[in-house]
Design a protein around this motif. Sequence first.
Motif, PDB file in Angstrom:
ATOM      1  N   SER A   6      47.145  40.200  48.843  1.00 32.49           N
ATOM      2  CA  SER A   6      46.934  40.443  47.419  1.00 32.49           C
ATOM      3  C   SER A   6      47.005  39.187  46.570  1.00 32.49           C
ATOM      4  O   SER A   6      46.375  39.101  45.527  1.00 32.49           O
ATOM      5  N   TYR A   7      47.773  38.216  46.984  1.00 33.81           N
ATOM      6  CA  TYR A   7      47.932  37.014  46.180  1.00 33.81           C
ATOM      7  C   TYR A   7      47.145  35.841  46.742  1.00 33.81           C
ATOM      8  O   TYR A   7      47.285  34.718  46.283  1.00 33.81           O
ATOM      9  N   ALA A   8      46.321  36.111  47.736  1.00 39.35           N
ATOM     10  CA  ALA A   8      45.548  35.038  48.364  1.00 39.35           C
ATOM     11  C   ALA A   8      44.068  35.372  48.433  1.00 39.35           C
ATOM     12  O   ALA A   8      43.334  34.741  49.162  1.00 39.35           O
ATOM     13  N   THR A   9      43.627  36.356  47.674  1.00 39.47           N
ATOM     14  CA  THR A   9      42.242  36.794  47.794  1.00 39.47           C
ATOM     15  C   THR A   9      41.259  35.823  47.162  1.00 39.47           C
ATOM     16  O   THR A   9      40.139  35.688  47.630  1.00 39.47           O
ATOM     17  N   TYR A  10      41.624  35.155  46.094  1.00 39.84           N
ATOM     18  CA  TYR A  10      40.711  34.234  45.424  1.00 39.84           C
ATOM     19  C   TYR A  10      40.341  33.109  46.383  1.00 39.84           C
ATOM     20  O   TYR A  10      41.191  32.319  46.784  1.00 39.84           O
ATOM     21  N   SER A  11      39.112  33.088  46.785  1.00 39.03           N
ATOM     22  CA  SER A  11      38.523  32.076  47.681  1.00 39.03           C
ATOM     23  C   SER A  11      39.251  31.923  49.016  1.00 39.03           C
ATOM     24  O   SER A  11      39.264  30.851  49.596  1.00 39.03           O
ATOM     25  N   ASP A  21      45.988  45.610  47.852  1.00 35.41           N
ATOM     26  CA  ASP A  21      46.188  46.731  46.930  1.00 35.41           C
ATOM     27  C   ASP A  21      46.446  46.325  45.482  1.00 35.41           C
ATOM     28  O   ASP A  21      46.073  47.048  44.560  1.00 35.41           O
ATOM     29  N   THR A  22      47.101  45.204  45.247  1.00 37.56           N
ATOM     30  CA  THR A  22      47.433  44.795  43.887  1.00 37.56           C
ATOM     31  C   THR A  22      46.618  43.597  43.417  1.00 37.56           C
ATOM     32  O   THR A  22      46.869  43.077  42.339  1.00 37.56           O
ATOM     33  N   ALA A  23      45.645  43.182  44.194  1.00 35.65           N
ATOM     34  CA  ALA A  23      44.827  42.021  43.825  1.00 35.65           C
ATOM     35  C   ALA A  23      43.942  42.351  42.630  1.00 35.65           C
ATOM     36  O   ALA A  23      43.357  43.422  42.559  1.00 35.65           O
ATOM     37  N   ASP A  24      43.836  41.424  41.692  1.00 33.32           N
ATOM     38  CA  ASP A  24      42.941  41.642  40.562  1.00 33.32           C
ATOM     39  C   ASP A  24      41.645  40.841  40.697  1.00 33.32           C
ATOM     40  O   ASP A  24      40.742  40.985  39.884  1.00 33.32           O
ATOM     41  N   THR A  25      41.551  40.014  41.729  1.00 29.52           N
ATOM     42  CA  THR A  25      40.319  39.263  41.948  1.00 29.52           C
ATOM     43  C   THR A  25      40.006  39.110  43.430  1.00 29.52           C
ATOM     44  O   THR A  25      40.923  38.985  44.246  1.00 29.52           O
ATOM     45  N   ASN A  33      41.379  47.843  49.989  1.00 31.40           N
ATOM     46  CA  ASN A  33      41.630  48.651  48.807  1.00 31.40           C
ATOM     47  C   ASN A  33      41.365  47.783  47.577  1.00 31.40           C
ATOM     48  O   ASN A  33      42.187  46.964  47.197  1.00 31.40           O
ATOM     49  N   THR A  34      40.206  47.985  46.961  1.00 31.50           N
ATOM     50  CA  THR A  34      39.800  47.162  45.821  1.00 31.50           C
ATOM     51  C   THR A  34      39.996  47.872  44.480  1.00 31.50           C
ATOM     52  O   THR A  34      39.416  47.465  43.473  1.00 31.50           O
ATOM     53  N   ALA A  35      40.821  48.892  44.445  1.00 32.90           N
ATOM     54  CA  ALA A  35      40.997  49.699  43.235  1.00 32.90           C
ATOM     55  C   ALA A  35      41.498  48.893  42.033  1.00 32.90           C
ATOM     56  O   ALA A  35      41.169  49.219  40.891  1.00 32.90           O
ATOM     57  N   CYS A  36      42.264  47.849  42.250  1.00 34.41           N
ATOM     58  CA  CYS A  36      42.808  47.050  41.141  1.00 34.41           C
ATOM     59  C   CYS A  36      41.963  45.826  40.804  1.00 34.41           C
ATOM     60  O   CYS A  36      42.240  45.122  39.834  1.00 34.41           O
ATOM     61  N   VAL A  37      40.957  45.564  41.596  1.00 39.25           N
ATOM     62  CA  VAL A  37      40.148  44.355  41.413  1.00 39.25           C
ATOM     63  C   VAL A  37      39.306  44.448  40.139  1.00 39.25           C
ATOM     64  O   VAL A  37      38.644  45.448  39.892  1.00 39.25           O
ATOM     65  N   LYS A  38      39.355  43.387  39.334  1.00 41.93           N
ATOM     66  CA  LYS A  38      38.570  43.297  38.107  1.00 41.93           C
ATOM     67  C   LYS A  38      37.466  42.251  38.209  1.00 41.93           C
ATOM     68  O   LYS A  38      36.503  42.288  37.470  1.00 41.93           O
TER      69      LYS A  38
END
Length: 133
Positions: A31-36, A56-60, A80-85
């Motif tokens: 969740s905290y390492a999804t950006y790039s 689950d909690t990633a926003d990007t 789970n991309t439900a929180c992704v903006k």
Amino acid sequence: ISDNLVLAWVTPADGGLYHLYIAAEGGVNGSYATYSMFRFFVNLREIRFNGNFHIDTADTTAFMFYECRNLVSVDVNTLNTACVKNMQYMFANCSSLTELDVSGMDTGNVEDMFYMFAGCTNLPEEVKQMANK
């Protein structure tokens, strides 16, 4: 006892490419390492999360697979991309992708899909149209 141990290894694929495996007991919290996270893994051929990579909690997921130009398979439906903006440039320049099943991706909260599939010259138009919703 939790030591937060994450293992990663590669195995050879055809043409000097490789498969990347990431594992941890109970899965990997990305969740905290999804950006790039996989950005510029130009020799990566396949990614299988098998339901064990949790965002689950990633926003990007922006730039997550950017420039993975030899990537032919990735199972994004287990994410789970439900929180992704923000999904901008997520698959940009993944020119070896010929199919991508995005039917299980929850994009209800996504605000930005700018250039999500830019340079994905071999993906069917119906997949690319997802970014135009």
